[in-house]
Design an enzyme around this catalytic site. Structure first.
Site, short mmCIF file in Angstrom:
data_model
loop_
_atom_site.label_atom_id
_atom_site.label_comp_id
_atom_site.label_asym_id
_atom_site.label_seq_id
_atom_site.Cartn_x
_atom_site.Cartn_y
_atom_site.Cartn_z
N SER A 1 1.80 122.56 108.39
CA SER A 1 3.08 122.59 109.08
C SER A 1 3.73 123.98 108.94
O SER A 1 3.13 124.98 109.35
CB SER A 1 3.98 121.48 108.55
OG SER A 1 5.09 121.27 109.39
N ASP B 1 1.95 114.27 117.37
CA ASP B 1 2.61 115.34 116.61
C ASP B 1 3.23 116.33 117.58
O ASP B 1 2.55 116.86 118.46
CB ASP B 1 1.58 116.05 115.73
CG ASP B 1 2.19 117.12 114.83
OD1 ASP B 1 3.41 117.36 114.91
OD2 ASP B 1 1.44 117.73 114.05
N HIS C 1 1.89 113.65 112.45
CA HIS C 1 2.10 114.88 111.70
C HIS C 1 1.99 114.60 110.20
O HIS C 1 2.52 113.62 109.69
CB HIS C 1 3.49 115.44 112.02
CG HIS C 1 3.79 116.75 111.37
ND1 HIS C 1 3.27 117.92 111.83
CD2 HIS C 1 4.56 117.07 110.30
CE1 HIS C 1 3.71 118.93 111.07
NE2 HIS C 1 4.49 118.43 110.13
#
Length: 393
Positions: free
Chosen positions: A191, A288, A318
């Protein structure tokens, strides 16, 4: 005796009806949880998301569920040595790092790990990603160094990336103290940490080292600009563990000046030159908001002749690799990351010259049956928690 037999029969019928009703309730709940506006979710993904979004379990990677629910999955591997330190960075500040390393003489490859968390305080740190770090160290026989870079709102760009680069320099200079191989360094991040990891390869290239052997970017954020990306619009509700509001808040706090948004060290997707970067693995998730920009970054790297493999995992959200202890797809993802790093460190990595997005479907066969059985067990557990919460009120 006749009366007793009748009572036993009645109790058996009542018990059978109760069990049947409970089973039907669990199946109905699973069916409802799997149905979303964006498509039908696999059973395991559905129950994990339902648990998190309804505050039935805490949102962190060390999600606490009974052993029967988790299936007993774990990081495995040999015993590791752990050390927590503070290291100096620019401005006479210090940041925390955590080192996991295998036992033995080494020297072992070094993996710099950058945690996700939207660049903001309270969203992630070296503790929230501890299970991935431990597992990578065990599976790759590497020294894994997690970097506790400074975050917003107290510390805006470029504090996080400067801290992260300083940590690489520290690792090179001190490799001999933890049996690390200063000539074999990879970067890994998820991320926001995926953004930082790839920025480290750019900074190392631009500042003449240290040389980075490979990079692994798990569902990375690659641009702060308002570009047209379908996944940002489709999966922006927050149900899939990342919302548009959090992304905007991250941008406003980490990069408060709009001029920062187009900097290659914040938005590598827009960088003019991506040449000379190391072999890359990019992992994305179907559900995501960051999916499309991760895949677009892989395509751009390939245009600059960077060896790159991009894998999209369907049926997951995610951050799914953080849940590898309870999600088979997370296990697949972690295995792919570990294999890539081992091959990169051994100089046995093979990536086809023709770029192609690889799509991995949800578990099939025995793994699918296992995931569905565990999803049923989790659903039963969650319904029990919900009933208990109602009773306590």
């Amino acid at each position: 005796m006749k009366w007793a037999r009748k009572m036993v029969k009645k109790l058996f019928i009542i018990g059978s009806l109760l069990v049947t009703s409970l089973v039907l309730l669990i199946f109905l709940s699973l069916y409802i949880w799997q149905a979303t506006d964006e498509g039908k979710l696999p059973a395991k993904t559905a129950v994990v998301l339902h648990a998190i979004n309804n505050n039935l379990v805490p949102l962190d990677i060390n999600i606490q569920l009974p052993k029967i629910v988790t299936g007993g999955r774990g990081g495995g591997g040999n015993p590791l040595l752990r050390e927590d330190l503070y290291i100096p960075v620019a401005g006479e500040a210090q940041i925390p790092i955590r080192i996991y390393r295998p036992q033995g003489d080494g020297p072992f490859p070094i993996v710099m790990f950058y945690h996700g968390g939207a660049f903001m305080r309270g969203f992630g740190d070296i503790n929230t990603h501890d299970n991935i770090m431990r597992s990578l160290a065990a599976r790759t026989r590497s020294v894994v160094i997690a970097v506790g870079y400074r975050v917003a709102p107290e510390h805006i760009f470029p504090a996080a990336v400067e801290d992260s680069y300083s940590a690489i320099q520290w690792a090179v200079e001190n490799a001999h103290t933890f049996n690390g191989d200063a000539e074999t360094i990879s970067v890994v991040g998820d991320s926001a940490g995926g953004n930082i990891a790839t920025v480290m390869t750019l900074m190392s290239r631009d500042r003449n080292g240290p040389e980075i052997k490979s990079q692994v970017l798990m569902y990375p954020l690659t641009t702060f600009l308002d570009v047209e990306l379908a996944s940002r619009d489709i999966y922006d509700s927050g149900y899939y563990l990342l919302s548009r509001s959090v992304m905007y808040r991250a941008r406003d706090t980490y990069t408060p000046d709009e001029l920062m948004w187009s900097n290659p060290y914040t938005s590598p997707l827009q960088a003019e030159d991506l040449g000379g970067l190391p072999p890359t693995l990019i992992i994305t998730a179907e559900f995501d908001p960051l999916r499309d920009e991760g895949e677009a970054y892989g395509k751009r790297l390939a245009e600059f002749d960077v060896p790159v493999r991009t894998t999209r995992y369907n049926g997951v959200m995610h951050g799914f690799i953080s849940f590898y202890e309870i999600m088979q797809s997370g296990q697949y993802g972690l295995q792919e990351v570990s294999t890539f790093l081992r091959n990169a460190h051994d100089d046995s990595l093979y990536i086809p010259s023709t770029y192609e997005l690889q799509v991995r479907q949800p578990p099939q066969g025995v793994d699918r049956v296992r995931d569905q059985a565990e999803a049923f067990a989790i659903a039963a557990y969650l319904l029990g928690r919900m009933g208990l919460n109602l009773f306590e009120r």
